[in-house]
Write a protein that holds these residues in place. Structure first.
Motif, short mmCIF file in Angstrom:
data_model
loop_
_atom_site.label_atom_id
_atom_site.label_comp_id
_atom_site.label_asym_id
_atom_site.label_seq_id
_atom_site.Cartn_x
_atom_site.Cartn_y
_atom_site.Cartn_z
N THR A 1 0.17 -17.01 48.71
CA THR A 1 0.27 -16.10 47.78
C THR A 1 0.22 -14.97 49.02
N PHE A 2 1.39 -14.14 48.87
CA PHE A 2 1.84 -12.95 49.68
C PHE A 2 2.29 -11.76 49.03
N PHE A 3 2.50 -10.67 49.57
CA PHE A 3 3.16 -9.55 49.18
C PHE A 3 4.76 -9.77 49.16
N GLY A 4 5.61 -9.52 47.91
CA GLY A 4 6.56 -9.75 47.79
C GLY A 4 7.11 -11.26 47.51
N LYS A 5 6.17 -12.23 47.31
CA LYS A 5 6.44 -13.39 46.75
C LYS A 5 7.47 -13.49 45.65
N THR A 6 6.87 -12.73 44.70
CA THR A 6 7.77 -12.66 43.17
C THR A 6 9.02 -12.04 43.36
N PHE A 7 9.29 -10.97 44.32
CA PHE A 7 10.67 -10.46 44.49
C PHE A 7 11.43 -11.64 45.21
N GLU B 1 11.07 -14.96 45.36
CA GLU B 1 11.52 -16.13 44.56
C GLU B 1 12.69 -15.54 43.30
N THR B 2 12.63 -14.27 42.93
CA THR B 2 13.50 -13.62 42.14
C THR B 2 15.03 -13.86 42.53
N ILE B 3 14.86 -13.56 44.19
CA ILE B 3 16.30 -13.50 44.68
C ILE B 3 16.89 -15.12 44.78
N PHE B 4 15.87 -15.87 44.99
CA PHE B 4 16.27 -17.22 45.03
C PHE B 4 16.96 -17.49 43.55
N LEU B 5 16.29 -17.34 42.54
CA LEU B 5 16.74 -17.66 41.32
C LEU B 5 17.93 -16.84 40.70
N LEU B 6 18.25 -15.74 41.65
CA LEU B 6 19.21 -14.70 40.87
C LEU B 6 20.76 -15.27 40.64
N PRO B 7 21.01 -16.31 41.59
CA PRO B 7 22.46 -16.88 41.14
C PRO B 7 22.48 -17.47 39.88
N THR B 8 21.34 -17.95 38.98
CA THR B 8 21.85 -18.69 37.93
C THR B 8 22.06 -17.73 36.88
N VAL B 9 21.61 -16.24 37.22
CA VAL B 9 21.96 -15.26 36.02
C VAL B 9 22.90 -14.54 36.39
N LEU B 10 23.46 -14.38 37.66
CA LEU B 10 24.54 -13.31 37.95
C LEU B 10 25.90 -14.02 37.53
N PRO B 11 26.62 -13.20 37.15
CA PRO B 11 28.26 -13.85 36.90
C PRO B 11 28.61 -14.13 38.20
#
Length: 220
Positions: A40-46, A48-58
């Motif tokens: 757990t660290f500051f910015g982890k959610t941010f 991981e969101t970047i990691f998963l972003l290509p699944t929803v980006l055109p």
């Protein structure tokens, strides 16, 4: 004979590109999931969101971002051009990178899910016996997550195999270099070569269906 060559070139190129992208996402996905597990660290959610972003980006947006980051107008692109004496864009490696970017989230999420399901008591027992964190990960956690890793491999490979938009924008449509099956289908349709287009469509559908069918049967 010319028909067979024109048919098989994009198929083989797609398999080579997807396989190379799979190596990248396999190493990257396992490493990223291992580093994220239990931390757990500051910015982890941010992050991981970047990691998963290509699944929803055109895919075209992903391709646009790859051009901005790795194009000749950006420092990263200029560094690559200096090191290899050529631009990354419109090369086979550009097609591999595009496929890897869109396939990475599937590997990361699959491995992460598998690692979360490992019995923590087994990991704690290994630590008690003197094993370090990476030994626990490599010899305990990862082998126990084998099914999840294999699922990630199949999903990532099939996603890389079907990549079109980002590849088309970033790597172009160069016969024998970046013209994978999805791009070849688009090109054949534009040229009204529907028989050839159907042949390529069938090849991808059969291969992808077979891999997903095996995955579903194996996971039941």
């Amino acid at each position: 004979m010319l028909y067979m060559i024109s048919f098989w070139d994009p198929v083989l190129l797609s398999l080579q590109t997807a396989a190379a992208a799979l190596v990248v996402v396999l190493l990257g996905g396992i490493t990223a999931a291992g580093l994220m597990k239990g931390r757990t660290f500051f910015g982890k959610t941010f992050l991981e969101t970047i990691f998963l972003l290509p699944t929803v980006l055109p895919p075209t947006v992903t391709g646009f971002l790859l051009i901005i980051i790795f194009g000749n107008q950006h420092a990263v692109g200029r560094i690559f051009e200096t090191l290899f004496n050529q631009s990354l864009m419109f090369t086979w490696w550009a097609a591999v990178l595009a496929a890897a970017v869109v396939a990475f989230p599937f590997m990361y999420q699959s491995v992460k899910t598998g690692l979360q399901q490992v019995d923590e008591n087994i990991e704690h027992a290994a630590r008690t016996d003197g094993a370090g964190e990476w030994k626990v990960f490599l010899y305990i956690s990862l082998p126990l997550s084998f099914r999840a890793v294999l699922s990630g491999v199949i999903l990532s490979f099939t996603r890389a195999l079907g990549e079109f938009g980002a590849t088309f924008m970033f790597a172009g449509n160069l016969p024998g270099v970046t013209r994978t099956v999805p791009i070849a289908v688009f090109t054949a349709m534009e040229a009204n070569q529907m028989t050839l287009a159907w042949a390529w469509v069938a090849s991808v559908v059969v291969l992808s269906f077979s891999l997903l069918f095996v995955l579903r049967k194996w996971s039941i």
